[in-house]
Scaffold this motif. Structure first.
Motif, PDB file in Angstrom:
ATOM      1  N   ASN A 110      12.266  68.480  54.737  1.00 14.95           N
ATOM      2  CA  ASN A 110      11.860  68.051  53.454  1.00 14.95           C
ATOM      3  C   ASN A 110      10.849  69.090  52.971  1.00 14.95           C
ATOM      4  O   ASN A 110      10.177  69.811  53.143  1.00 14.95           O
ATOM      5  CB  ASN A 110      10.971  66.949  53.192  1.00 14.95           C
ATOM      6  CG  ASN A 110      10.446  66.589  51.854  1.00 14.95           C
ATOM      7  OD1 ASN A 110       9.748  66.715  51.340  1.00 14.95           O
ATOM      8  ND2 ASN A 110      11.460  65.559  51.730  1.00 14.95           N
ATOM      9  N   TRP A 111      12.331  70.113  52.007  1.00 15.24           N
ATOM     10  CA  TRP A 111      11.918  71.351  51.136  1.00 15.24           C
ATOM     11  C   TRP A 111      11.805  71.229  50.024  1.00 15.24           C
ATOM     12  O   TRP A 111      12.344  70.890  49.219  1.00 15.24           O
ATOM     13  CB  TRP A 111      13.020  72.132  51.696  1.00 15.24           C
ATOM     14  CG  TRP A 111      12.405  73.596  50.866  1.00 15.24           C
ATOM     15  CD1 TRP A 111      13.821  73.878  49.905  1.00 15.24           C
ATOM     16  CD2 TRP A 111      11.540  74.194  51.082  1.00 15.24           C
ATOM     17  NE1 TRP A 111      13.512  75.300  49.714  1.00 15.24           N
ATOM     18  CE2 TRP A 111      11.915  75.630  50.195  1.00 15.24           C
ATOM     19  CE3 TRP A 111      10.593  74.910  51.914  1.00 15.24           C
ATOM     20  CZ2 TRP A 111      11.019  76.766  50.634  1.00 15.24           C
ATOM     21  CZ3 TRP A 111      10.143  75.896  52.471  1.00 15.24           C
ATOM     22  CH2 TRP A 111      10.580  77.050  51.317  1.00 15.24           C
ATOM     23  N   ARG A 112      10.200  71.411  49.366  1.00 22.83           N
ATOM     24  CA  ARG A 112       9.737  70.986  48.044  1.00 22.83           C
ATOM     25  C   ARG A 112      10.200  69.887  47.520  1.00 22.83           C
ATOM     26  O   ARG A 112      10.929  69.715  46.443  1.00 22.83           O
ATOM     27  CB  ARG A 112      10.203  72.217  47.351  1.00 22.83           C
ATOM     28  CG  ARG A 112      10.239  73.839  47.590  1.00 22.83           C
ATOM     29  CD  ARG A 112      10.421  74.765  46.314  1.00 22.83           C
ATOM     30  NE  ARG A 112       9.974  76.254  46.767  1.00 22.83           N
ATOM     31  CZ  ARG A 112      10.235  77.038  47.081  1.00 22.83           C
ATOM     32  NH1 ARG A 112      11.545  77.761  46.316  1.00 22.83           N
ATOM     33  NH2 ARG A 112       9.410  78.209  47.085  1.00 22.83           N
ATOM     34  N   GLY A 113       9.930  68.944  48.249  1.00 21.19           N
ATOM     35  CA  GLY A 113      10.857  67.061  47.009  1.00 21.19           C
ATOM     36  C   GLY A 113      11.935  66.850  48.492  1.00 21.19           C
ATOM     37  O   GLY A 113      12.632  65.854  47.323  1.00 21.19           O
ATOM     38  N   ARG A 114      12.772  67.034  48.254  1.00 20.63           N
ATOM     39  CA  ARG A 114      13.781  67.774  48.881  1.00 20.63           C
ATOM     40  C   ARG A 114      14.569  67.409  50.043  1.00 20.63           C
ATOM     41  O   ARG A 114      14.137  67.824  50.758  1.00 20.63           O
ATOM     42  CB  ARG A 114      15.054  68.067  47.925  1.00 20.63           C
ATOM     43  CG  ARG A 114      14.899  68.400  46.675  1.00 20.63           C
ATOM     44  CD  ARG A 114      16.383  69.367  45.907  1.00 20.63           C
ATOM     45  NE  ARG A 114      16.579  70.354  46.733  1.00 20.63           N
ATOM     46  CZ  ARG A 114      15.681  71.863  46.806  1.00 20.63           C
ATOM     47  NH1 ARG A 114      15.406  72.198  45.774  1.00 20.63           N
ATOM     48  NH2 ARG A 114      16.104  72.214  47.521  1.00 20.63           N
ATOM     49  N   ASP A 115      15.038  66.243  50.653  1.00 22.15           N
ATOM     50  CA  ASP A 115      15.394  66.006  52.198  1.00 22.15           C
ATOM     51  C   ASP A 115      16.832  66.932  52.353  1.00 22.15           C
ATOM     52  O   ASP A 115      17.837  66.535  51.642  1.00 22.15           O
ATOM     53  CB  ASP A 115      15.729  64.453  52.280  1.00 22.15           C
ATOM     54  CG  ASP A 115      14.229  63.809  52.533  1.00 22.15           C
ATOM     55  OD1 ASP A 115      12.857  64.605  52.943  1.00 22.15           O
ATOM     56  OD2 ASP A 115      14.238  62.500  52.591  1.00 22.15           O
ATOM     57  N   ILE A 116      16.314  67.691  53.076  1.00 25.51           N
ATOM     58  CA  ILE A 116      18.041  68.671  53.429  1.00 25.51           C
ATOM     59  C   ILE A 116      18.421  68.584  55.048  1.00 25.51           C
ATOM     60  O   ILE A 116      17.278  68.980  56.144  1.00 25.51           O
ATOM     61  CB  ILE A 116      17.829  69.962  52.862  1.00 25.51           C
ATOM     62  CG1 ILE A 116      16.876  69.900  51.783  1.00 25.51           C
ATOM     63  CG2 ILE A 116      19.093  71.110  53.381  1.00 25.51           C
ATOM     64  CD1 ILE A 116      16.692  71.674  51.385  1.00 25.51           C
ATOM     65  N   PRO A 117      19.602  68.182  55.100  1.00 28.57           N
ATOM     66  CA  PRO A 117      19.804  67.938  56.429  1.00 28.57           C
ATOM     67  C   PRO A 117      19.954  69.842  57.480  1.00 28.57           C
ATOM     68  O   PRO A 117      20.992  70.251  56.178  1.00 28.57           O
ATOM     69  CB  PRO A 117      21.753  66.843  57.111  1.00 28.57           C
ATOM     70  CG  PRO A 117      21.487  66.187  55.401  1.00 28.57           C
ATOM     71  CD  PRO A 117      20.938  67.429  54.483  1.00 28.57           C
ATOM     72  N   VAL A 118      19.952  69.824  58.910  1.00 26.69           N
ATOM     73  CA  VAL A 118      19.709  71.195  58.508  1.00 26.69           C
ATOM     74  C   VAL A 118      20.185  71.302  59.748  1.00 26.69           C
ATOM     75  O   VAL A 118      20.269  70.297  60.999  1.00 26.69           O
ATOM     76  CB  VAL A 118      18.334  71.772  58.668  1.00 26.69           C
ATOM     77  CG1 VAL A 118      17.724  71.832  57.371  1.00 26.69           C
ATOM     78  CG2 VAL A 118      17.504  70.961  59.363  1.00 26.69           C
ATOM     79  N   ARG A 119      20.485  71.965  60.870  1.00 26.69           N
ATOM     80  CA  ARG A 119      20.677  72.681  61.894  1.00 26.69           C
ATOM     81  C   ARG A 119      20.500  73.457  62.843  1.00 26.69           C
ATOM     82  O   ARG A 119      19.638  74.474  62.398  1.00 26.69           O
ATOM     83  CB  ARG A 119      22.331  73.229  62.439  1.00 26.69           C
ATOM     84  CG  ARG A 119      22.590  72.377  63.890  1.00 26.69           C
ATOM     85  CD  ARG A 119      24.806  73.709  63.880  1.00 26.69           C
ATOM     86  NE  ARG A 119      24.877  72.586  63.415  1.00 26.69           N
ATOM     87  CZ  ARG A 119      25.997  72.099  62.757  1.00 26.69           C
ATOM     88  NH1 ARG A 119      25.956  73.058  61.391  1.00 26.69           N
ATOM     89  NH2 ARG A 119      27.083  71.542  62.000  1.00 26.69           N
ATOM     90  N   ALA A 120      19.450  73.776  63.800  1.00 27.75           N
ATOM     91  CA  ALA A 120      18.278  73.800  64.682  1.00 27.75           C
ATOM     92  C   ALA A 120      19.190  75.047  65.005  1.00 27.75           C
ATOM     93  O   ALA A 120      20.319  74.576  66.738  1.00 27.75           O
ATOM     94  CB  ALA A 120      17.294  73.058  65.136  1.00 27.75           C
ATOM     95  N   THR A 121      18.377  75.658  65.488  1.00 33.98           N
ATOM     96  CA  THR A 121      18.881  77.280  66.846  1.00 33.98           C
ATOM     97  C   THR A 121      17.512  77.703  67.478  1.00 33.98           C
ATOM     98  O   THR A 121      17.450  78.569  66.199  1.00 33.98           O
ATOM     99  CB  THR A 121      19.740  78.587  66.039  1.00 33.98           C
ATOM    100  OG1 THR A 121      21.432  77.627  65.560  1.00 33.98           O
ATOM    101  CG2 THR A 121      20.629  79.448  67.271  1.00 33.98           C
ATOM    102  N   LEU A 122      17.787  77.965  68.575  1.00 35.65           N
ATOM    103  CA  LEU A 122      17.038  78.715  68.811  1.00 35.65           C
ATOM    104  C   LEU A 122      16.926  80.102  69.124  1.00 35.65           C
ATOM    105  O   LEU A 122      18.503  80.387  69.122  1.00 35.65           O
ATOM    106  CB  LEU A 122      16.793  78.200  70.977  1.00 35.65           C
ATOM    107  CG  LEU A 122      15.518  78.582  71.854  1.00 35.65           C
ATOM    108  CD1 LEU A 122      14.011  78.567  71.311  1.00 35.65           C
ATOM    109  CD2 LEU A 122      15.814  78.005  73.595  1.00 35.65           C
ATOM    110  N   LEU A 123      16.170  80.775  69.007  1.00 35.50           N
ATOM    111  CA  LEU A 123      16.639  82.281  68.798  1.00 35.50           C
ATOM    112  C   LEU A 123      16.770  82.713  69.930  1.00 35.50           C
ATOM    113  O   LEU A 123      15.338  82.736  70.860  1.00 35.50           O
ATOM    114  CB  LEU A 123      15.906  82.548  67.726  1.00 35.50           C
ATOM    115  CG  LEU A 123      16.346  82.219  66.116  1.00 35.50           C
ATOM    116  CD1 LEU A 123      15.450  82.889  65.063  1.00 35.50           C
ATOM    117  CD2 LEU A 123      17.822  82.539  66.140  1.00 35.50           C
ATOM    118  N   GLU A 124      17.146  83.958  70.596  1.00 36.20           N
ATOM    119  CA  GLU A 124      16.911  84.538  71.599  1.00 36.20           C
ATOM    120  C   GLU A 124      17.775  85.627  71.897  1.00 36.20           C
ATOM    121  O   GLU A 124      17.881  86.475  71.094  1.00 36.20           O
ATOM    122  CB  GLU A 124      17.428  84.043  73.248  1.00 36.20           C
ATOM    123  CG  GLU A 124      17.234  82.161  72.979  1.00 36.20           C
ATOM    124  CD  GLU A 124      17.959  82.128  74.382  1.00 36.20           C
ATOM    125  OE1 GLU A 124      17.619  81.016  75.047  1.00 36.20           O
ATOM    126  OE2 GLU A 124      19.557  81.358  73.589  1.00 36.20           O
TER     127      GLU A 124
END
Length: 161
Positions: A110-124
């Motif tokens: 939830n970014w600034r009141g909006r729901d946004i589907p995201v994909r997470a990547t672990l950084l290495e």
């Protein structure tokens, strides 16, 4: 006390072990309450750092877990964020990082009141090192957090799905 002096004071306080003991029990509770009362428009902690609310299924239960977090927006458009799994400089990775590792394609911010589907990547590797330097410039207390713990603080990039 406003502006740069206020930010420096908050950075100094947030670097302390006392803050690490108290903040995890206070900051998320206040953030959740204000976020709910304002229908997703306000996060108190975002007055100092940009913030979002992450919802991801639990790694073991699969039940939605919601966590207010500081974030580092990436790029010009609002479509990517860096999350730092600092856990306020306490031992052990925060639970939300295990949830992202288990279900990287099931997260919503939830970014600034909006729901946004995201994909997470672990950084290495080199990418993690580059982003870590940017995170230290963005919020210097992360260096104190890393010095206090033996684990490597996890960094994630969240991108719109």
């Amino acid at each position: 006390m406003t502006g740069t002096r206020g930010v420096r004071l908050v950075q100094r306080v947030s670097s302390t072990r006392t803050f690490a003991l108290i903040a995890p029990h206070v900051v998320p509770v206040l953030d959740r309450a204000v976020h709910r009362l304002t229908r997703g428009k306000v996060l108190l902690s975002a007055r100092m750092l940009p913030g979002l609310v992450l919802t991801v299924p639990g790694a073991r239960t699969g039940r939605p877990r919601t966590t207010p977090l500081a974030c580092m927006p990436e790029g010009e458009v609002e479509g990517a964020w860096i999350l730092v799994g600092s856990n306020f400089g306490r031992p052990g990775h925060p639970a939300w990082t295990a949830n992202l590792l288990a279900r990287p394609d099931a997260a919503v911010v939830n970014w600034r009141g909006r729901d946004i589907p995201v994909r997470a990547t672990l950084l290495e590797g080199e990418e993690r090192a580059r982003v870590w330097e940017a995170a230290l410039a963005f919020w210097p207390p992360y260096a104190a957090y890393q010095r206090r713990v033996e684990r490597q603080i996890r960094l994630f990039r969240l991108e719109r799905r």
